[in-house]
Design a protein around this motif. Structure first.
Motif, PDB file in Angstrom:
ATOM      1  N   GLU A 111      70.401 -75.579 -44.645  1.00 54.73           N
ATOM      2  CA  GLU A 111      69.395 -74.928 -43.817  1.00 54.73           C
ATOM      3  C   GLU A 111      69.863 -74.868 -42.378  1.00 54.73           C
ATOM      4  N   GLN A 112      69.476 -73.825 -41.687  1.00 55.07           N
ATOM      5  CA  GLN A 112      69.761 -73.666 -40.273  1.00 55.07           C
ATOM      6  C   GLN A 112      71.240 -73.807 -39.970  1.00 55.07           C
ATOM      7  N   LEU A 113      71.985 -72.903 -40.544  1.00 54.83           N
ATOM      8  CA  LEU A 113      73.427 -72.912 -40.402  1.00 54.83           C
ATOM      9  C   LEU A 113      73.897 -72.816 -38.967  1.00 54.83           C
ATOM     10  N   ILE A 141      59.903 -70.598 -29.569  1.00 58.63           N
ATOM     11  CA  ILE A 141      60.344 -71.695 -30.404  1.00 58.63           C
ATOM     12  C   ILE A 141      59.413 -71.845 -31.628  1.00 58.63           C
ATOM     13  N   ASP A 142      60.019 -72.102 -32.780  1.00 56.47           N
ATOM     14  CA  ASP A 142      59.288 -72.314 -34.039  1.00 56.47           C
ATOM     15  C   ASP A 142      58.734 -71.049 -34.685  1.00 56.47           C
ATOM     16  N   HIS A 143      59.015 -69.905 -34.121  1.00 57.97           N
ATOM     17  CA  HIS A 143      58.493 -68.692 -34.747  1.00 57.97           C
ATOM     18  C   HIS A 143      59.367 -68.210 -35.911  1.00 57.97           C
ATOM     19  N   GLY A 144      60.536 -68.862 -36.091  1.00 52.38           N
ATOM     20  CA  GLY A 144      61.303 -68.604 -37.309  1.00 52.38           C
ATOM     21  C   GLY A 144      62.641 -67.923 -37.105  1.00 52.38           C
ATOM     22  N   LYS A 145      63.167 -68.002 -35.893  1.00 49.56           N
ATOM     23  CA  LYS A 145      64.445 -67.360 -35.609  1.00 49.56           C
ATOM     24  C   LYS A 145      65.570 -67.910 -36.492  1.00 49.56           C
ATOM     25  N   SER A 146      65.692 -69.229 -36.537  1.00 43.65           N
ATOM     26  CA  SER A 146      66.787 -69.824 -37.313  1.00 43.65           C
ATOM     27  C   SER A 146      66.613 -69.550 -38.798  1.00 43.65           C
ATOM     28  N   THR A 147      65.390 -69.615 -39.279  1.00 42.76           N
ATOM     29  CA  THR A 147      65.140 -69.358 -40.703  1.00 42.76           C
ATOM     30  C   THR A 147      65.522 -67.922 -41.044  1.00 42.76           C
ATOM     31  N   LEU A 148      65.176 -66.995 -40.165  1.00 41.80           N
ATOM     32  CA  LEU A 148      65.533 -65.600 -40.415  1.00 41.80           C
ATOM     33  C   LEU A 148      67.055 -65.424 -40.409  1.00 41.80           C
ATOM     34  N   SER A 170      58.477 -62.612 -44.461  1.00 45.66           N
ATOM     35  CA  SER A 170      58.392 -64.058 -44.525  1.00 45.66           C
ATOM     36  C   SER A 170      59.824 -64.565 -44.645  1.00 45.66           C
ATOM     37  N   ALA A 171      60.313 -65.135 -43.562  1.00 42.59           N
ATOM     38  CA  ALA A 171      61.683 -65.652 -43.594  1.00 42.59           C
ATOM     39  C   ALA A 171      61.777 -66.797 -44.592  1.00 42.59           C
ATOM     40  N   LYS A 172      60.636 -67.438 -44.823  1.00 40.63           N
ATOM     41  CA  LYS A 172      60.632 -68.575 -45.726  1.00 40.63           C
ATOM     42  C   LYS A 172      60.808 -68.126 -47.173  1.00 40.63           C
ATOM     43  N   ASN A 208      56.827 -62.384 -38.496  1.00 43.61           N
ATOM     44  CA  ASN A 208      57.240 -63.389 -39.478  1.00 43.61           C
ATOM     45  C   ASN A 208      56.042 -64.194 -39.980  1.00 43.61           C
ATOM     46  N   LYS A 209      56.268 -64.926 -41.026  1.00 41.72           N
ATOM     47  CA  LYS A 209      55.286 -65.853 -41.618  1.00 41.72           C
ATOM     48  C   LYS A 209      54.061 -65.131 -42.165  1.00 41.72           C
ATOM     49  N   ILE A 210      54.271 -63.915 -42.684  1.00 40.86           N
ATOM     50  CA  ILE A 210      53.097 -63.230 -43.232  1.00 40.86           C
ATOM     51  C   ILE A 210      52.639 -63.856 -44.555  1.00 40.86           C
ATOM     52  N   ASP A 211      53.424 -64.825 -45.066  1.00 37.68           N
ATOM     53  CA  ASP A 211      52.948 -65.561 -46.252  1.00 37.68           C
ATOM     54  C   ASP A 211      51.798 -66.499 -45.906  1.00 37.68           C
ATOM     55  N   LEU A 212      51.640 -66.826 -44.626  1.00 37.42           N
ATOM     56  CA  LEU A 212      50.582 -67.772 -44.250  1.00 37.42           C
ATOM     57  C   LEU A 212      49.216 -67.092 -44.308  1.00 37.42           C
TER      58      LEU A 212
HETATM   59  P1  GDP Z   1      62.969 -71.276 -34.519  1.00 33.96           P
HETATM   60  O1  GDP Z   1      62.567 -72.377 -33.591  1.00 33.96           O
HETATM   61  O2  GDP Z   1      62.457 -69.962 -34.042  1.00 33.96           O
HETATM   62  O3  GDP Z   1      64.419 -71.270 -34.853  1.00 33.96           O
HETATM   63  O4  GDP Z   1      62.141 -71.538 -35.872  1.00 33.96           O
HETATM   64  P2  GDP Z   1      62.630 -72.096 -37.267  1.00 33.96           P
HETATM   65  O5  GDP Z   1      63.393 -71.089 -38.014  1.00 33.96           O
HETATM   66  O6  GDP Z   1      63.249 -73.435 -37.058  1.00 33.96           O
HETATM   67  O7  GDP Z   1      61.226 -72.233 -38.003  1.00 33.96           O
HETATM   68  C1  GDP Z   1      60.211 -73.074 -37.501  1.00 33.96           C
HETATM   69  C2  GDP Z   1      59.332 -73.560 -38.665  1.00 33.96           C
HETATM   70  O8  GDP Z   1      58.655 -72.461 -39.275  1.00 33.96           O
HETATM   71  C3  GDP Z   1      60.137 -74.209 -39.769  1.00 33.96           C
HETATM   72  O9  GDP Z   1      59.395 -75.313 -40.239  1.00 33.96           O
HETATM   73  C4  GDP Z   1      60.253 -73.122 -40.824  1.00 33.96           C
HETATM   74  O10 GDP Z   1      60.372 -73.654 -42.125  1.00 33.96           O
HETATM   75  C5  GDP Z   1      58.928 -72.403 -40.646  1.00 33.96           C
HETATM   76  N1  GDP Z   1      59.020 -70.985 -41.054  1.00 33.96           N
HETATM   77  C6  GDP Z   1      59.960 -70.093 -40.683  1.00 33.96           C
HETATM   78  N2  GDP Z   1      59.709 -68.885 -41.242  1.00 33.96           N
HETATM   79  C7  GDP Z   1      58.584 -69.044 -41.976  1.00 33.96           C
HETATM   80  C8  GDP Z   1      57.814 -68.152 -42.802  1.00 33.96           C
HETATM   81  O11 GDP Z   1      58.103 -66.968 -42.974  1.00 33.96           O
HETATM   82  N3  GDP Z   1      56.697 -68.667 -43.370  1.00 33.96           N
HETATM   83  C9  GDP Z   1      56.325 -69.956 -43.211  1.00 33.96           C
HETATM   84  N4  GDP Z   1      55.221 -70.368 -43.818  1.00 33.96           N
HETATM   85  N5  GDP Z   1      57.023 -70.819 -42.461  1.00 33.96           N
HETATM   86  C10 GDP Z   1      58.136 -70.365 -41.857  1.00 33.96           C
END
Ligand code: GDP
Ligand code: MG
Length: 597
Positions: free
Chosen positions: A40-42, A15-22, A164-166, A133-137
């Motif tokens: 967001e998060q279709l 959870i929160d690792h970015g599945k929905s964003t990707l 970076s899905a973001k 994911n999140k290599i922008d961090l």
């Molecule tokens: P899920 O629980 O796996 O579906 O995760 P979400 O897609 O909801 O993402 C969880 C949080 O991480 C959200 O606040 C996103 O905006 C953030 N997030 C997702 N991808 C990235 C990324 O590549 N970089 C950064 N900095 N944040 C991200």
């Protein structure tokens, strides 16, 4: 469509690792949804999901992708829920696709749900593409996380895709990896129709919508189909693909994923994992099917205001239209009146359902303590399921009691390991394994589910400051020395507070509950004994002393408006109270009394 041009996949992640964003990014980059329609998060349809950032129902989207090789591919993404309570939904969606993207937050690394979900993908023989994911961090450590994936999961991560899905960085590489590293589906277009029922949901305008994956043959609009497990037959009204909104289509061939409607009334009429075939020319053998989702956690839901009972019944029926894994049976409690005994897949599922009932249907509810299903082995040889401690039969009739055990996997930074071990030990856990991956410990415990359903997550989060991750699966039923403990308030048993406990822990639990209740119940004009008892024997006792003055006394008589306000406040508070004999107990006390800290 040519099988070589289809790729079916899911995304697994903690959870929160970015599945929905990707997923959103993939949809957006391929122009599947017009930019202006892009919310967001279709794929997370319900508000609650959006708020809590979790995905509950598996859903699907079809993406058309013109690849660098000049060919256009159809990519079907089936979104899976990330949370442990919905493990069944994960496993069923996995059967419908050939590969998975394993998304790991490069600043966090592998977590408990990463493991649980990736093992499901491996079990389903998926080809797996690791995605960091999140290599922008600034805190991202892709190299370290790659090593961790190899150490802990045991799959090659050397050519993991870094994204970076973001920001959108690396998304084209993900699309290319889907096309070139995941296998195309297999299937025979000329064979009789064989399609898997992957999911279904209720739509107020269309009725039941069924998500299918075609294995062999071709399904067309207007076809007369048969569900092999239930035997029911239907005529297809509509066949469509999800983009993610429904777009009608004339036929779906092998390897394709889509939805149909067929005047099906209830989600219950569609068994997930069932095989769909043609009525006239059926396939010879059904697909293996899935284990059904069975409720494992039960609790009582009662309206605070007894007049809301019918409204609660209606709301439950409506929710059940869409959620076949949530069960409800009418229950009467001497203490709480008319309500429902409800079954859930786990604690989160319980919370989601309760929240929806309260929010969408504007109901005020009392939730009794969650309990698991105990197996009562009676002396006469009968085995009974006990869903509610209040229904415990006479002890002399019982030979022994079994409870569900789980295998829990917890990943935690080193410095909190001691606290985690203590918590598991306190909850009757048996340590099974302890290994290290970098500065994180992975500990596996055999625990009673009953000790976990209540406030285990909360405690785990608080002792590890949120750094631990947790996942579990039910392993078996095992005998233990379990007893029912009742709570008596002013000598009246309060059925909603009775719990099943281990005999050795009963006294400590009883004492703690009595102490808590003493603080939670407001004083009355008389003194109130609060007792915990096993059978007829009292094992703990507290006394709530009588109130000395009435509440308005401290207003020194003079200020009439203040006095009035205070009385009104007290009256409003009353709505949240329940009457037990002569004693009023606040609604919040039922859960609070059971918290163990
Ligand atoms: P899920 O629980 O796996 O579906 O995760 P979400 O897609 O909801 O993402 C969880 C949080 O991480 C959200 O606040 C996103 O905006 C953030 N997030 C997702 N991808 C990235 C990324 O590549 N970089 C950064 N900095 N944040 C991200
Ligand atoms: Mg999500």
């Amino acid at each position: 469509t040519d099988l070589d041009r289809i790729r079916n996949f899911s995304i697994v992640a903690h959870i929160d690792h970015g599945k929905s964003t990707l997923a959103d990014r993939l949809i957006q980059m391929t122009g599947t949804v017009a930019e202006r329609d892009m919310k967001e998060q279709l794929l997370d349809a319900m508000d609650i999901e959006r708020e809590r950032g979790i995905t509950i129902k598996a859903n699907s989207v079809r993406i058309e992708y013109p690849a660098k090789d000049g060919k256009t591919y159809i990519l079907n993404l089936i979104d899976t829920p990330g949370h442990v309570d919905f493990a069944y939904e994960v496993s069923r969606s996995m059967q419908a696709v050939e590969g998975s993207l394993l998304v790991v937050d490069a600043s966090q690394g592998v977590e408990a749900q990463t493991l649980a979900n990736v093992y499901q993908a491996i079990d389903a023989d998926h080809e797996i593409v690791p995605v960091l994911n999140k290599i922008d961090l600034p805190a991202a450590e892709p190299q370290r996380v790659k090593e961790q994936i190899e150490d802990v999961i045991g799959i090659d991560a050397s050519d993991a895709v870094e994204i970076s899905a973001k920001t959108g960085l690396g998304i084209p590489d993900v699309l290319e990896a889907i096309v070139h590293r995941l296998p195309a589906p297999k299937g025979d277009r000329d064979a009789p129709l064989k399609a898997m029922l992957v999911d279904s949901w209720y739509d107020p305008y269309l009725g039941v919508v069924v998500l299918i994956r075609v294995m062999d043959g071709v399904i067309k609009k207007g076809d007369q189909i048969k569900m092999m497990k239930t035997g029911a037959t239907y005529k297809l009204d509509r066949l469509a693909v999800l983009k993610p909104q429904m777009v009608n289509i004339d036929e779906l061939g092998p390897g394709e994923i889509g939805v149909f409607t067929a005047s099906i009334k209830q989600v219950r009429d569609t068994k997930v994992g069932d095989t769909i075939t043609h009525e006239k020319k059926p396939c010879a053998q059904a697909l293996p099917g899935f284990k059904p989702s069975i409720p494992v956690v039960f609790c009582g839901l009662f309206p605070v205001d007894a007049n809301d009972f019918e409204a609660l019944r209606d709301a439950i029926e409506k929710l059940q239209l869409n959620d076949a894994s949530f069960s409800a049976e009418m229950e009467t409690s001497a203490a709480l009146g008319f309500g429902f005994r409800c079954g859930f897949l786990g604690l989160l599922h319980l919370e989601v359902v309760r929240d929806r009932l309260e929010r969408e249907y504007d109901l005020d509810l009392i939730t009794t303590a969650p309990s698991v299903v105990f197996k009562l082995h009676m002396k006469d040889g009968e085995v009974r399921d006990l869903h509610n401690p209040a229904d415990m039969p006479d002890l002399t009739l019982i030979d022994h009691i079994e409870e569900p055990r789980i295998k829990a996997t917890i990943l935690v930074p080193d410095e909190y390991l001691g606290d985690v071990l203590k918590l598991c030990q306190d909850r009757r856990g048996i340590q099974m394994d302890l290994t290290y991956a970098g500065s994180r410990a992975m500990v596996v415990y055999d625990l009673p589910l009953a000790e976990v359903v209540f406030d285990f997550y909360d405690r785990l989060k608080s002792v590890t400051k949120g750094y631990a991750s947790f996942d579990y699966q039910i392993t078996e039923y095992r005998e233990d020395n379990l007893v029912k403990m009742s709570i008596l308030v002013n000598d009246e048993p309060v059925d909603a507070l009775s719990i099943m406990v281990h005999r050795d822990r009963a006294e400590a639990r009883g004492r703690a509950m009595c102490e808590k209740l003493k603080d939670l119940i407001p004083r009355h004009m008389f003194k109130i004994p609060i007792q915990a008892a096993i059978g007829g024997r009292v094992i703990a006792r507290e006394t709530l002393s009588a109130m000395r003055k009435d509440v308005t006394a401290k207003c020194y008589g003079g200020d009439a408006t203040r006095k009035k306000k205070l009385l009104e406040k007290q009256k409003a508070g009353k709505k949240k109270m329940r009457q037990f004999g002569k004693v009023e107990i606040p609604q919040s006390a039922f859960i609070a009394a059971l918290k163990m800290d």
